[in-house]
Write a protein that holds these residues in place. Structure first.
Motif, short mmCIF file in Angstrom:
data_model
loop_
_atom_site.label_atom_id
_atom_site.label_comp_id
_atom_site.label_asym_id
_atom_site.label_seq_id
_atom_site.Cartn_x
_atom_site.Cartn_y
_atom_site.Cartn_z
N PRO A 112 0.80 -1.23 0.00
CA PRO A 112 0.00 0.00 0.00
C PRO A 112 0.83 1.27 0.00
O PRO A 112 0.30 2.37 -0.22
CB PRO A 112 -0.82 -0.12 1.29
N GLU A 113 2.14 1.15 0.24
CA GLU A 113 3.03 2.32 0.21
C GLU A 113 3.62 2.57 -1.18
O GLU A 113 4.39 3.52 -1.36
CB GLU A 113 4.16 2.14 1.23
N VAL A 159 -7.01 2.27 -2.27
CA VAL A 159 -8.03 1.36 -2.78
C VAL A 159 -8.56 0.50 -1.64
O VAL A 159 -7.91 0.36 -0.60
CB VAL A 159 -7.49 0.45 -3.90
N GLU A 160 -9.73 -0.07 -1.84
CA GLU A 160 -10.28 -1.04 -0.89
C GLU A 160 -9.74 -2.41 -1.26
O GLU A 160 -10.09 -2.96 -2.31
CB GLU A 160 -11.80 -1.04 -0.93
N VAL A 161 -8.86 -2.95 -0.44
CA VAL A 161 -8.17 -4.20 -0.76
C VAL A 161 -9.10 -5.38 -0.54
O VAL A 161 -9.70 -5.53 0.52
CB VAL A 161 -6.90 -4.35 0.09
N LEU A 199 7.60 2.33 -13.13
CA LEU A 199 7.28 2.07 -11.72
C LEU A 199 5.84 2.48 -11.43
O LEU A 199 5.09 1.74 -10.77
CB LEU A 199 8.25 2.87 -10.85
N ARG A 200 5.43 3.62 -11.93
CA ARG A 200 4.08 4.12 -11.68
C ARG A 200 3.03 3.20 -12.30
O ARG A 200 2.00 2.91 -11.69
CB ARG A 200 3.92 5.54 -12.21
N HIS A 201 3.30 2.74 -13.51
CA HIS A 201 2.35 1.83 -14.17
C HIS A 201 2.22 0.54 -13.37
O HIS A 201 1.10 0.02 -13.19
CB HIS A 201 2.84 1.54 -15.59
N GLY A 202 3.34 0.00 -12.88
CA GLY A 202 3.28 -1.21 -12.07
C GLY A 202 2.44 -1.02 -10.83
O GLY A 202 1.60 -1.87 -10.49
N VAL A 203 2.63 0.09 -10.14
CA VAL A 203 1.88 0.37 -8.91
C VAL A 203 0.39 0.55 -9.20
O VAL A 203 -0.47 0.01 -8.49
CB VAL A 203 2.46 1.62 -8.21
N GLU A 204 0.06 1.29 -10.25
CA GLU A 204 -1.34 1.56 -10.56
C GLU A 204 -2.09 0.29 -10.95
O GLU A 204 -3.21 0.05 -10.48
CB GLU A 204 -1.43 2.60 -11.66
N VAL A 205 -1.48 -0.54 -11.80
CA VAL A 205 -2.15 -1.77 -12.23
C VAL A 205 -2.30 -2.74 -11.06
O VAL A 205 -3.37 -3.34 -10.87
CB VAL A 205 -1.37 -2.42 -13.39
N ALA A 206 -1.25 -2.91 -10.26
CA ALA A 206 -1.34 -3.82 -9.11
C ALA A 206 -2.38 -3.34 -8.11
O ALA A 206 -3.12 -4.15 -7.54
CB ALA A 206 0.03 -3.96 -8.45
N SER A 207 -2.45 -2.03 -7.88
CA SER A 207 -3.42 -1.49 -6.93
C SER A 207 -4.84 -1.75 -7.39
O SER A 207 -5.72 -2.10 -6.59
CB SER A 207 -3.20 0.02 -6.76
N PHE A 208 -5.08 -1.57 -8.68
CA PHE A 208 -6.43 -1.85 -9.19
C PHE A 208 -6.75 -3.34 -9.07
O PHE A 208 -7.85 -3.72 -8.66
CB PHE A 208 -6.56 -1.41 -10.66
N ALA A 209 -5.77 -4.19 -9.40
CA ALA A 209 -6.02 -5.63 -9.38
C ALA A 209 -6.40 -6.12 -7.99
O ALA A 209 -7.31 -6.95 -7.86
CB ALA A 209 -4.78 -6.37 -9.88
N VAL A 210 -5.75 -5.65 -6.95
CA VAL A 210 -6.03 -6.16 -5.60
C VAL A 210 -7.37 -5.66 -5.07
O VAL A 210 -7.84 -6.16 -4.05
CB VAL A 210 -4.91 -5.80 -4.60
N SER A 211 -7.99 -4.72 -5.77
CA SER A 211 -9.28 -4.19 -5.32
C SER A 211 -10.45 -4.81 -6.08
O SER A 211 -11.58 -4.36 -5.94
CB SER A 211 -9.32 -2.66 -5.50
N THR A 212 -10.18 -5.85 -6.89
CA THR A 212 -11.24 -6.47 -7.68
C THR A 212 -11.35 -7.96 -7.38
O THR A 212 -10.37 -8.62 -7.03
CB THR A 212 -10.96 -6.29 -9.18
N PHE A 213 -12.55 -8.49 -7.51
CA PHE A 213 -12.79 -9.93 -7.35
C PHE A 213 -14.04 -10.29 -8.16
O PHE A 213 -15.11 -9.74 -7.89
CB PHE A 213 -13.02 -10.28 -5.87
N PRO A 214 -13.93 -11.16 -9.18
CA PRO A 214 -12.71 -11.76 -9.70
C PRO A 214 -11.74 -10.68 -10.22
O PRO A 214 -12.16 -9.56 -10.51
CB PRO A 214 -13.21 -12.65 -10.85
#
Length: 296
Positions: free
Chosen positions: A224-225, A243-245, A273-288
């Motif tokens: 989250p940092e 984001v809501e994890v 680096l920014r693209h990696g953080v943004e995509v990962a942050s979105f991914a962990v907030s979704t299910f599926p």
């Protein structure tokens, strides 16, 4: 198939359950809100993210020849996959997601214990162009691949690939023998992609940086940092959006995919680096799991 990103390493079945608040007592049973059987493993998660982002790549990996192996291979885009089918059981990991998004893993041995370097190297062509990157991830869960990692990295470089590693946490711990092995890998990697716990286990970012050629890149994923990276004496920090994890399983592997996709496209270190953080942050907030608005 030639593609600018080559993904090597562990692919296995993931059964993700949760969330749980603490561990249940032995002999009891509890209900959880969510359960999902999905393709996983560090290399698998990276390849799935690259497919979700519509980024050309090639995954070279193995599965068992059991029903789980058939199902697992079917979860990946056939255009971007080259499979080694190994007789025997396919490795399965159960991921328990705790309240707040942290997780624990239970993994069966299966095909990852049998995976060998020779079939892997036989499938690797020369890099299609300058700047193409091959990432080896999750190799610490694959004993024969782990023992051949220096050879694999050297072969990749000889075939024109930049190299990236994300080995994961050493199951045996940071023993002196493994530290020496890891130092050898550092000298053969252009991108070292680690999380904070792994960096701390080795002795800190400064200890790693002191062993790297100046042109190599050390990336530390901070959840989250956000993330921080060093290259050529420059330090870049990127904060993560709030984001809501829901599920952090594979977050670092998703980061790897997005970071490398920007890197091979010629982006700056900060942009990658920014693209990696943004995509990962979105991914962990979704299910599926979804890769959402950060997709191309």
């Amino acid at each position: 198939m030639t593609a600018p990103i080559l993904v090597l390493g562990n692919v296995n079945v993931d059964l993700v359950l949760g969330p749980v608040d603490g561990w249940p007592a032995i002999g009891t049973e509890i209900e959880v809100e969510r359960a999902e059987m999905r393709a996983g493993g560090s290399a698998g998660n990276t390849a799935l993210a690259l497919s979700g982002l519509d980024e050309p790549h090639l995954l070279v990996a193995s599965t068992g020849d059991d029903p789980n192996g058939i199902w697992l291979r079917g979860e990946f885009d056939a255009r971007f996959s080259d499979w080694i089918v190994d007789p025997g059981m396919t490795t399965t990991t159960v991921g328990i997601v705790h309240t707040g998004g942290d997780r624990a893993f239970f993994t069966t041995p299966g095909h990852l214990q049998r995976a060998a370097p020779e079939p892997l190297l036989e499938r690797i062509d020369r890099a299609p162009r300058e700047g193409a990157v091959a990432i080896l991830s999750g190799n610490l869960l694959m004993p024969r691949i782990r023992n051949a990692t220096s050879r694999i990295l050297a072969e990749l470089r000889a075939r024109g690939w930049q190299t990236a590693i994300d080995p994961g946490w050493p199951p045996q711990g940071w023993t002196e023998k493994f530290r020496q092995t890891f130092v050898e890998w550092l000298g053969l990697a252009d991108h070292i992609l680690l999380n904070e716990e792994e960096v701390s286990g080795f002795g800190g970012a400064d200890a790693i940086l002191g062993l790297l050629p100046s042109a190599s890149t050390l990336v530390v994923k901070r959840g989250p940092e956000g993330a921080v990276a060093w290259r050529n004496g420059e330090e870049i920090r990127v904060a993560a959006p709030k984001v809501e994890v829901i599920d952090t399983v594979g977050a670092g592997d998703t980061f790897n995919a997005a970071y490398l996709a920007r890197h091979v496209a010629g982006a700056s270190l900060e942009e990658a680096l920014r693209h990696g953080v943004e995509v990962a942050s979105f991914a962990v907030s979704t299910f599926p799991r979804s890769y959402g608005p950060a997709q191309k």
